[in-house]
Enzyme design. Structure first.
Site, PDB file in Angstrom:
ATOM      1  CG  ASP A 113       4.838  -1.625   2.837  1.00 38.79           C
ATOM      2  OD1 ASP A 113       3.646  -1.449   3.162  1.00 38.79           O
ATOM      3  OD2 ASP A 113       5.337  -2.742   2.605  1.00 38.79           O
ATOM      4  CG  HIS A 114       0.171   3.624   5.205  1.00 39.81           C
ATOM      5  ND1 HIS A 114       0.438   3.651   6.556  1.00 39.81           N
ATOM      6  CD2 HIS A 114      -0.684   4.653   4.982  1.00 39.81           C
ATOM      7  CE1 HIS A 114      -0.233   4.628   7.134  1.00 39.81           C
ATOM      8  NE2 HIS A 114      -0.920   5.265   6.184  1.00 39.81           N
ATOM      9  NE  ARG A 115       2.716  -4.421   3.308  1.00 32.28           N
ATOM     10  CZ  ARG A 115       3.331  -5.497   2.818  1.00 32.28           C
ATOM     11  NH1 ARG A 115       2.724  -6.672   2.838  1.00 32.28           N
ATOM     12  NH2 ARG A 115       4.542  -5.402   2.330  1.00 32.28           N
ATOM     13  CB  ILE A 165       6.462   3.585   7.161  1.00 31.45           C
ATOM     14  CG1 ILE A 165       7.745   2.763   7.292  1.00 31.45           C
ATOM     15  CG2 ILE A 165       6.723   5.068   7.353  1.00 31.45           C
ATOM     16  CD1 ILE A 165       8.655   2.869   6.111  1.00 31.45           C
ATOM     17  N   PRO A 222       0.860  -1.192   0.000  1.00 31.26           N
ATOM     18  CG  PRO A 222      -0.281  -1.335   2.014  1.00 31.26           C
ATOM     19  CD  PRO A 222       0.912  -1.853   1.308  1.00 31.26           C
TER      20      PRO A 222
END
Ligand SMILES: Cc1cc2nc3c(=O)[nH]c(=O)nc-3n(C[C@H](O)[C@H](O)[C@H](O)COP(=O)(O)OP(=O)(O)OC[C@H]3O[C@@H](n4cnc5c(N)ncnc54)[C@H](O)[C@@H]3O)c2cc1C
Lengths: 470, 464
Positions: free
Chosen positions: B432-434, B436, B256
């Site tokens: 990577d929003h998973r 950060i 994401p």
């Protein structure tokens, strides 16, 4: 003549060629088929599979009529009208090739009559009736088939026949020597013998149907002891002379001089690449004259493919058609390959001999571990009702996985039984699959199921003490 | 004794590649570690070294072939090159002329046996080859007959593709269409039959990348026929293109993405670089913004360990790395390559600049080894040389962030009551929003900008 560039041009209208052209058209390509005849058909329809099978049917009927007296059904002595038989056979051929002609038209496959020759890798010169035209193409499929091999120094003539002239059925000679005991020799030999010729067979190796498993051939040999005057194995033709009566000198086990009215040379077939202009392309042939191809049936010239008898053994019509379709699909960009596991072979003698996949001979030669089970037709109800308990069904397995690797059948209608085996081998079926599939009773197909049962020591109609596991 | 040389694992995630060059011929004597083939795969062309030396008896591959890890490349006669070998060699050659078909058939059967007994296959490849030779002699006649029977393609290069494979014709075709090598699929059906599900599982079991290729294909087949609107031309993707397509598609689907933008005032940095240029040049290095950014990224990763990590979703873990390797995107004629600068945190800007020069050169010449492109933790992609005001790079999965750099520009900056011309460098950080969150990314990028504006402040306040 306005020049037209075809997507695919197929050279040769045999079962390989027309299957390829039809497939190409069905896939939306502009296809043309070049052949000297007015209609597609090739060797198979004009002077191979179809006429031979038509004639074999006639002699089989005659034989059955004679044998029916055993069941209490008697006929007058059958009378063969050779002219009518010939006409009937020709009408069968005409009906079939005419049908193919129509199918070509419906599919808009251009039928170009003539003999083709490559002038380069994108152009053909097609000659017909002394006139020639140029045809250009994106892709070509060579399907020129094969022709009878001759004995060096012995020209084919009126009396020294090839399979093609023998199938014309010019007459029924008093005596005939068949040279070569392969399927073509035995089939045509059976036809002439059935029609009343005294037929002798001479064969170089030590068995009939060289290559086939001996136990299957034995079933044929047993029933046909009387059919042939003499079967001379391990013997070769050295010389043929004389015009009216042929003097034939034989060498080997049955050395000596013999007299025959006619001789049929059926020693094999060779790929037809002569005068095809292959030298004007990159197409390569191997030491036997077959065109070299890859899995897609593509030659060394990337836009030229080759299929059927001209591209390698086995020289059989159904192998040719399958290859034809693969080549057309490959040209259309399909991810396809020619990779059969089992190509069925059928000899249409009486009894028929049929097999597919690996044979026992092959397994032995290549040291492949196999397990063989057999079911003799003496235990088949259906065979008994036909008065034909002379038959054998055998299955060849991988001993570890029980996967079916090959099947051989000799007996009445063996050819019609073999497709089940082909499917099984192709599908990688295991013996249990045969055994657990309910087969209709009473049919000869049960012999396949019961042969598999034999493996488990549980064939209903055979009693064998239980085998110990390994 | 003959020995098979097999395709080694060339990189951690590359199971296959395309052979672009065969560098030895049959009959050659090769040494251990000598390069024997060049394989284009996952982002590079690599030369594969021989794991042993000897005389090349047979080469099993040719240019253009797809090769998988474990495939036999060639067979060596690993003897002393003595007379025996010589004699055997000639004999072999003769035989090969005579009966290529027979040989092929045997190979096929060998595979058939293998299907039934993989264990045996692994036991001793040497022994098998020896056995082959013996059989060759014994079965010469049989082989000749076999030759007649053979209906298979006669191109030598296909020789090792043939064989018994326990799968229905429809399943075999499905595998071909899904780019699955059916010979590598293990059958779960009765008698080890390969089912349609086995093939699908094999397709799925490949790395996520390869899974994509199947779905890509189905998309492909639903493309309209463009030629109805005008002329078109179809061209095969190069190995690098394929690899990029796969890994980017995979990253796009897995990660994401969020992209954070910022600008760094690099006026001071530029002045300093100008002054220092000559000194760096003396050391043979060309001082570039990229070199500075690599160094700076390394420091940033130190300061923000979350960016020096990978996400292990399966185990619900974050993997933190204690080393700092920075990948640098290099634009080459053949496509995008990402060589890695190792331990960038422990190198000076000058030595990074020096290394970058060398590595970029190698990349452009297609000489990068697989090793030189492995193990990156973070990537810098500088498109400023070409232009642009900003872009959103895609995270190079399984990394968690990538820094995009665009063309710097002199802009009016309002400072001390007036507009002053400053050189501003546009930066974008995709992450990577998973792993950060936005605030962390904003801090990370701001930190980088501040260090470039005034490294001394950072020195004083800590962080560098
Ligand atoms: C007596 C006999 C019985 C047989 N029985 C069977 C059987 O029962 N089952 C079976 O499967 N097979 C049988 N066969 C074999 C079968 O006939 C062949 O395998 C099959 O015909 C091969 O098909 P093909 O398409 O390769 O070529 P062919 O059928 O040989 O056709 C080739 C065509 O190409 C044409 N041609 C050649 N050169 C050129 C050129 N330069 N330009 C244009 N056209 C050209 C020829 O005239 C011919 O029409 C039999 C063969 C014979 C002789």
């Amino acid at each position: 003549m306005a020049e037209q560039k075809y997507d695919v041009i197929v050279i040769g209208g045999g079962p390989g060629g027309y299957a390829a052209a039809f497939m190409a058209a069905d896939l939306g390509m502009q296809a043309a088929l070049v052949d000297p005849e007015e209609n597609p058909g090739g060797v198979c329809l004009y002077r191979g599979c179809i006429p031979s099978k038509a004639l074999l049917h006639v002699v089989k009927l005659k034989q059955e009529a004679l044998e029916a007296s055993e069941f209490g059904l008697s006929f007058d002595e059958p009378d063969i009208n050779v002219k009518k038989v010939r006409e009937w056979k020709n009408s069968v051929v005409q009906k079939l090739v005419g049908g193919l002609g129509q199918l070509s038209k419906k599919r808009k496959v251009e039928h170009i009559r003539g003999v083709a020759k490559f002038t380069d890798a994108n152009t053909l010169e097609v000659e017909h009736d002394g006139k020639s035209q140029e045809v250009s193409f994106e892709h070509a499929i060579i399907a020129t088939g094969s022709e009878p091999a001759s004995i060096p120094g012995l020209e084919f003539s009126k009396n020294i026949m090839s399979s093609a002239s023998a199938l014309d059925l010019p007459d029924v000679p008093d005596s005939l020597l068949v040279v070569g005991a392969g399927y073509i020799g035995l089939e045509i030999g059976s036809v002439y013998a059935g029609m009343g010729s005294k037929v002798s067979v001479v064969e170089m190796t030590d068995m009939l149907m060289p290559g086939a498993d001996r136990d299957l051939v034995d079933v044929f040999a047993k029933r046909n002891k009387e059919l042939f005057e003499e079967i001379m194995l391990e013997t070769k033709v050295a010389e043929i002379s004389g015009k009216r009566k042929l003097k034939v000198k034989l060498e080997g086990k049955h050395e000596g001089e013999y007299k025959f009215d006619k001789v049929l040379i059926a020693i094999g077939r060779k790929p037809r690449t002569k005068n095809l202009g292959l030298e004007n392309t990159q197409v390569e042939t191997d030491d036997k004259g077959f065109i070299k191809v890859n899995e897609q049936r593509q030659t060394a010239e990337s836009n030229i493919y080759a299929i059927g008898d001209v591209s390698g053994e086995p020289m059989l019509a159904h192998k040719a058609s399958h290859e034809g379709k693969i080549a057309a699909e490959a040209i259309a960009g399909g991810k396809v390959a020619y990779e059969p596991k089992a190509i069925p072979a059928v000899v249409y003698t009486d009894p028929e001999i049929a097999w597919c996949g690996i044979t026992e001979n092959e397994a032995k030669a290549q040291d492949i571990p196999i397990k063989v089970v057999k079911f003799p037709w003496a235990a088949s109800g259906r065979a008994a009702t036909l008065g034909r308990s002379d038959g054998l069904t055998k299955l060849i397995f991988d001993p570890d996985t029980e996967r079916i690797l090959g099947v051989g059948i000799a007996g009445k209608n063996a050819g019609d039984l073999i497709p089940e085996a082909v499917l099984a081998v192709e599908m990688a079926a295991v013996a249990k699959d045969f055994s657990l599939s309910i087969h209709p009773h009473p049919t000869l197909s049960e012999t396949i199921m019961e042969a598999a049962d034999v493996l488990y020591g549980q064939a209903t109609h055979i009693y064998r003490p239980k085998r110990k596991k390994k | 004794m003959a020995k098979e040389i097999k395709m080694p694992q060339i990189s951690e995630d590359a199971e296959s590649g395309t052979i672009v060059e065969v560098m030895v011929s049959e009959g050659d004597t090769i040494e251990e570690e000598q390069s024997i083939i060049a394989v284009e795969s996952d982002k590079a062309s690599v030369e594969v070294p021989a794991e042993a030396g000897g005389k090349v008896k047979e080469i099993k591959v040719s240019e253009g072939d797809e090769i998988n890890v474990g495939d036999v490349i060639l067979i060596l006669e690993a003897g002393e090159n003595g007379e025996d070998d010589q004699a055997e060699d000639e004999e072999q050659e003769e035989k090969e002329d005579e009966q290529p078909e027979g040989k092929k058939k045997e190979k096929a059967e060998e595979e058939e046996e293998d299907d039934g007994d993989t264990e045996a296959k692994e036991k001793d490849p040497k022994e098998e080859v020896d056995k082959d030779e013996v059989e060759d002699e014994e079965n010469e006649d049989a082989d000749r007959k076999e030759k007649d029977k053979e209906a298979e393609g006669k191109n030598k290069k296909e020789a090792n593709k043939k064989g018994e494979v326990p799968a229905a014709p429809s399943v075999r075709r499905m595998a071909r269409e899904m780019n699955v090598d059916i010979y590598a699929v293990k059958g779960t059906g009765p008698g080890e039959r390969i089912t349609a599900d086995d093939v699908k599982a094999a397709a799925d079991g490949k790395s996520g990348d390869q899974k994509k290729s199947a779905s890509e294909q189905s998309q492909e087949s639903s493309l309209p026929d463009f030629s109805q609107w005008g002329e078109i031309e179809r061209k095969k993707m190069s190995g690098i293109r394929k690899a990029t397509a796969k890994s980017m598609g995979n990253a796009w689907r897995t990660v994401p993405h969020v992209t954070q933008f910022d600008k760094a005032n690099i006026s001071t940095l530029q002045d300093f670089m100008e002054q220092y240029e000559a000194k760096a040049a003396k050391a043979g290095a060309k001082l570039t913004v990229t070199a500075v950014l690599v160094k700076l990224s390394a420091s940033a990763l130190r300061a923000f360990p979350k960016f020096n990590a990978s996400v292990d979703i399966e185990n619900q873990e974050i993997i933190y790395k204690k080393y700092i390797n920075i990948g640098v995107a290099v634009d080459t004629e053949n496509g995008l390559l990402v060589p890695v600068i190792r331990d960038a945190d422990r190198k000076s800007v000058t030595s990074i600049a020096l290394e970058l020069g060398e590595i970029a050169e190698k990349a452009r010449e297609g000489k990068l080894s697989m090793d030189e492109m492995k193990g990156g933790n973070f990537t810098v992609s500088n498109l400023g040389g070409i232009g642009g005001t900003n872009f959103t790079p895609i995270v190079y999965h399984p990394q968690v962030a990538i820094l995009g750099v665009s063309r710097n520009q002199i802009e009016p900056v309002y400072e001390d009551g007036e507009f002053k011309p400053k050189t501003m460098l546009p930066l974008s950080l995709s992450y990577d929003h998973r792993a950060i969150d936005g605030a962390e990314a904003a801090r990370f990028l701001r930190w980088m900008c501040q260090v470039m504006e005034d490294p001394f402040v950072m020195l004083m306040e800590g962080g560098i």
